[in-house]
Design an enzyme around this catalytic site. Structure first.
Site, PDB file in Angstrom:
ATOM      1  N   LYS A 120      36.540  48.540 -59.269  1.00  0.00           N
ATOM      2  CA  LYS A 120      36.530  49.969 -59.426  1.00  0.00           C
ATOM      3  C   LYS A 120      37.924  50.341 -60.113  1.00  0.00           C
ATOM      4  CE  LYS A 120      37.331  50.971 -54.425  1.00  0.00           C
ATOM      5  NZ  LYS A 120      37.244  49.545 -54.187  1.00  0.00           N
ATOM      6  N   ASN A 143      42.028  57.136 -55.364  1.00  0.00           N
ATOM      7  CA  ASN A 143      42.262  55.658 -54.644  1.00  0.00           C
ATOM      8  C   ASN A 143      43.068  54.863 -55.427  1.00  0.00           C
ATOM      9  OD1 ASN A 143      42.011  54.164 -52.225  1.00  0.00           O
ATOM     10  ND2 ASN A 143      40.974  52.726 -53.778  1.00  0.00           N
ATOM     11  N   HIS A 188      35.584  45.816 -45.479  1.00  0.00           N
ATOM     12  CA  HIS A 188      35.980  46.555 -44.483  1.00  0.00           C
ATOM     13  C   HIS A 188      34.957  46.600 -43.262  1.00  0.00           C
ATOM     14  CE1 HIS A 188      38.775  48.254 -47.214  1.00  0.00           C
ATOM     15  NE2 HIS A 188      37.665  48.579 -48.173  1.00  0.00           N
TER      16      HIS A 188
END
Length: 239
Positions: A120, A143, A188
Site C-alpha cells: 500500500k 499511514n 495483525h
C-alpha cells in the site's frame, strides 16, 4: 464543511504522531477537548500542552474517560476498540472516531484511499507521483508520511491516503472518490480474532466510495457496493 457539532464533549485518546495531529487540528478550529493517554509520559505530551490546557490532559489511565462526560472520542490507531473502557463507553453510545473520520469532515478536494496487507505504501506513492506528473497539486500521507489532518490545505487538487486497518476501524463515512483494497492476508492477528475480522476492517475503505479498485486474484478484496458504483479489478495474469 465541518460536520463537528458544538454540543459534544470530546477527547483525543492516545498521543504520539496521530493523536498529536488531532490535538493540533481541533485546537486550530477552536474546538475544546480533553487528552487522555494510558502512559504516564506519552510521546507528544509536551507539544500537546501548547494546544490544550494542562487541566484537560490526563495520563496514566484511560478509565478517567468515564468521569469526563465524553460523547465523542478520537482514538489513536494503536489503541484497540475492544479496550475495556472504550468498549463500555461505546455500549453507552459514545462515538468512536479517528483522525481519518475527522479528515473527512473537512476535506474539500477529491481523495484516493488505498489499503491492503502489502504494497500500500508503494501504490500510494506511485498514485501521488502520477497525479503530480499530470500537473495536479497532490498531497500524500495518512499511514504513510504526514498524518492526514496535517495534509489539509487550500489549493490542493487531490489527496492520496494510505490507510491501515487500525485507522479504518474508526472511520465510518469515508466516501473516497476512489477506494482501493490491494490484497488481504493474515496480519495483525494479535489485534483481530481471525482473518475475517481483519478483512471487515479493510473493507471499510469502500464505504460510500464513488469508484472502487480491487484485486481480481483475491476474493477477499471484492467490494459489496450499491448498484451503479464502478468497479475495476486488476490482475497480474495475462488473461
Amino acid at each position: 464543511m465541518s460536520l463537528i457539532g458544538s454540543d459534544r464533549v470530546r477527547a483525543v485518546v492516545g498521543l504520539g504522531v496521530t493523536g498529536l495531529s488531532c490535538v493540533r487540528f481541533l485546537a486550530s478550529k477552536g474546538i475544546e477537548f480533553y487528552v487522555v493517554d494510558s502512559r504516564e509520559n506519552p510521546p507528544g505530551l509536551e507539544q500537546a500542552k501548547a494546544f490544550c490546557s494542562e487541566d484537560r490532559i490526563f495520563t496514566g489511565d484511560l478509565d478517567v474517560l468515564e468521569t469526563l462526560g465524553v460523547t465523542e472520542l478520537f482514538v489513536s490507531p494503536g489503541i484497540a476498540l475492544r479496550t475495556p473502557v472504550l468498549a463500555r463507553l461505546a455500549e453507552r453510545g459514545v462515538a468512536m472516531r479517528g483522525d481519518i473520520d475527522l479528515f473527512c469532515d473537512y476535506v474539500d478536494a477529491p481523495f484516493v484511499a488505498i489499503t491492503g496487507s502489502n504494497a500500500k505504501s508503494t501504490v500510494t506513492t506511485l498514485v501521488a507521483m502520477l497525479l503530480q506528473a499530470c500537473g495536479k497539486n497532490t498531497k500524500a500521507g495518512g499511514n504513510l508520511g504526514l498524518p492526514a489532518l496535517d495534509l489539509l490545505s487550500p489549493g490542493t487538487d487531490f489527496y492520496v491516503l494510505e490507510l491501515s486497518s487500525f485507522q479504518l476501524e474508526t472511520t465510518h463515512a469515508l466516501q473516497a472518490d476512489l477506494a482501493c483494497l490491494l490484497n488481504v492476508s493474515e496480519d495483525h492477528m494479535d489485534r483481530y480474532k481471525d482473518l475475517y475480522e481483519y478483512q471487515r476492517a479493510k473493507q471499510k475503505v469502500y464505504r460510500g466510495c464513488k469508484a472502487a479498485v480491487c484485486n481480481k486474484q483475491d476474493i477477499l478484496t471484492a467490494p459489496l457496493l450499491a448498484e451503479g458504483v464502478p468497479v475495476r479489478a486488476f490482475t497480474t495474469k495475462s488473461s
